[in-house]
Design an enzyme around this catalytic site. Structure first.
Site, PDB file in Angstrom:
ATOM      1  N   LYS A 112     -34.607   6.611 -94.029  1.00  0.00           N
ATOM      2  CA  LYS A 112     -35.107   5.489 -94.828  1.00  0.00           C
ATOM      3  C   LYS A 112     -36.618   5.329 -94.690  1.00  0.00           C
ATOM      4  CE  LYS A 112     -30.787   3.053 -95.389  1.00  0.00           C
ATOM      5  NZ  LYS A 112     -29.855   3.901 -94.587  1.00  0.00           N
TER       6      LYS A 112
HETATM    7  C1  PLP Z   1     -28.647   4.410 -95.069  1.00  0.00           C
HETATM    8  C2  PLP Z   1     -28.071   5.541 -94.304  1.00  0.00           C
HETATM    9  C3  PLP Z   1     -27.117   6.424 -94.883  1.00  0.00           C
HETATM   10  C4  PLP Z   1     -26.576   6.232 -96.274  1.00  0.00           C
HETATM   11  O1  PLP Z   1     -27.545   6.446 -97.267  1.00  0.00           O
HETATM   12  P1  PLP Z   1     -27.314   5.957 -98.760  1.00  0.00           P
HETATM   13  O2  PLP Z   1     -28.578   6.252 -99.484  1.00  0.00           O
HETATM   14  O3  PLP Z   1     -27.033   4.485 -98.662  1.00  0.00           O
HETATM   15  O4  PLP Z   1     -26.158   6.715 -99.301  1.00  0.00           O
HETATM   16  C5  PLP Z   1     -26.684   7.492 -94.119  1.00  0.00           C
HETATM   17  N1  PLP Z   1     -27.118   7.690 -92.853  1.00  0.00           N
HETATM   18  C6  PLP Z   1     -28.014   6.865 -92.273  1.00  0.00           C
HETATM   19  C7  PLP Z   1     -28.431   7.132 -90.869  1.00  0.00           C
HETATM   20  C8  PLP Z   1     -28.532   5.768 -92.966  1.00  0.00           C
HETATM   21  O5  PLP Z   1     -29.429   4.948 -92.377  1.00  0.00           O
END
Ligand code: PLP
Length: 462
Positions: A112
């Site tokens: 993210k």
């Molecule tokens: C947010 C997140 C996901 C999922 O990602 P999306 O874009 O919501 O599908 C998977 N793994 C981790 C570690 C995350 O922080």
């Protein structure tokens, strides 16, 4: 470039407006009116370039004249300067034709950071120009909140309030939210569950007096600018394995469908992607829907991969929009049915989705077994989310096409689950080894809208 809503009834916006707005007024999600494409030669020319330069070339057509070229380059440079790896998104090989794309070298150790760091800089540049300030409010089960606070801390045009469920995030996640010292970021520990936090944030957006009074903005994963930032690493990784001259496939641990949807955009832009594989944990509504066409949420079962514990996958709406040939009325109808319990994807739309996406799920035991097995055989310690990707990738991949699995978080972010599975304690990277010694700053607060709004007003007046 114009941005339109998946439900067809909200005003058409430019990039800057869509970024600052987040959710469309008709409840839909913004998308570019047409997806820009890159020629094979343009893609080939990305080979060997620094991550930042690829980011500039891939994202430039989407932002229009929001930022001048030099300014946009500076924004990108600032966004990725705090990453702990010069390649930003390096790859390691797990086995024959199977590669792991490490997206966890950012400041909060999850993918993210790629999007949040970029939109932090874009918000700041845009708000400086207009002289406006905004208040960002968000709910988090852990990763989004820490990434947002890291990205926006110290930026003077923005205050950030993150609501997390008291006692229900990992210690590393909590400390990442409570230790930034900057006065414009605020961690709020709410007495309640993640759903309560999410509901209170929604209430704030629906309280128009409050919303307008504090100039409330959102940075959750439905913001198209976040999706756009994630398109870049599909290009860097595919090109490093021979694209556009060779096809590659991707497997993506999925919750809100944001990261995998970025892969869909990359494919529509001309990147030769063979398969996009959706990997889910035991909360496998996306796997079930892509297999049967039925989308019916039935309650979240907490897992050791908490960032994928989701039943209402907001970005899936964007994939539905394309599967229904950009028919906003049809998408609106599905979303109304979802409010009443669920929907069935039409045969035609399901065929289109299945032509693009494969899917698989992974139980808790299989997740732990994959962490152990890959540590024993490759020395690579996977976080639980990444392990789900690796397990599903191994099942779904075609041996002749390189498979890239996205590693979405660093194992040290989920030390208890990783240690229980592998017997290895994952160490934090050296640059954050003192996380457990830093001072924490947090406000405990009841699950109460009036109290939350009062607190936010008081803090931003200071
Ligand atoms: C947010 C997140 C996901 C999922 O990602 P999306 O874009 O919501 O599908 C998977 N793994 C981790 C570690 C995350 O922080």
């Amino acid at each position: 470039m114009k941005y339109v809503s998946t439900r067809g009834k909200a005003p058409v916006l430019n990039f800057e407006e869509a970024m600052l707005t987040g959710l469309a007024r008709d409840g839909g999600l913004y998308l570019p009116e047409t997806i820009p494409t890159m020629t094979s030669d343009e893609i080939a020319a990305l080979s060997g370039l620094p991550y930042e330069e690829v980011a500039f070339r891939v994202m430039k057509p989407y932002i229009g004249d929001t930022f001048a070229d030099d300014e946009f380059k500076e924004i990108i440079a600032k966004a990725y300067a705090g990453f702990g790896h010069a390649a930003r998104a390096p790859m390691v090989q797990l086995g024959d034709n199977h590669f792991l794309l490490e997206l966890f070298h950012g400041p909060t150790l999850a993918f993210k950071d790629f999007a949040m760091q970029l939109i932090g800089q874009m918000f700041q540049a845009s708000l400086k120009r207009s002289g406006n300030r905004v208040t960002i409010a968000g709910a988090t089960s852990g990763d989004t909140g820490s990434a947002a606070m890291e990205a926006f801390k110290g930026l003077d045009a923005v205050d950030v309030f993150i609501l997390y469920p008291h006692g229900r995030v990992s210690e590393v996640q909590r400390r990442q939210m409570t230790t930034p010292a900057d006065s414009n970021v605020h961690a709020l520990a709410v007495d309640g569950h993640f759903d309560d936090c999410q509901a209170r944030v929604k209430d704030m957006f629906n309280d128009f007096d409050f919303r307008d009074g504090v100039r409330l903005a959102g940075v959750n994963s439905i913001n198209f600018a976040r999706v756009l930032a994630q398109v870049v690493y599909y290009f860097t990784s595919a090109v490093s394995l021979g694209a556009p001259h060779r096809k590659v496939s991707f497997t993506v641990p999925t919750g809100n469908f944001g990261d995998i949807f970025a892969g869909y955009i990359a494919k529509q832009m001309g990147l030769p992607i063979d398969r996009l594989v959706v990997a889910t944990n035991q909360n496998d509504i996306l796997h079930r829907c892509l297999s049967t066409g039925e989308y019916r949420p039935d309650g979240v079962e907490p897992s050791i991969s908490p960032s994928m514990d989701i039943q209402v996958s907001s970005n899936f709406e964007r994939a539905l929009y394309y599967a229904y040939d950009q028919d906003g009325a049809a998408v609106s109808q599905l979303m109304d049915e979802l409010k009443a319990g669920g929907f069935t994807v039409s045969q035609g739309a399901l065929q289109k989705l299945q032509a693009l996406f494969d899917s698989g799920n992974c139980s808790e035991d299989e997740t732990s077994a994959t962490i152990k097995n890959f540590f024993d055989t490759t020395g690579e310690l996977l976080c639980p989310h990444s392990a789900i990707g690796v397990k599903v990738a191994e099942e779904k991949r075609d041996a002749s096409v390189p498979m890239i699995t996205l590693a979405t978080a660093h194992p040290a972010k989920f030390p208890a689950a990783v240690e229980a599975a592998s017997g290895q304690h994952p160490a934090l990277p050296a640059r954050m080894a003192d996380l457990f010694e830093r001072d924490e700053r947090v406000t405990r607060i009841g699950n109460d809208l009036a109290a939350l709004e009062a607190l936010i007003k008081e803090r931003i007046a200071q």
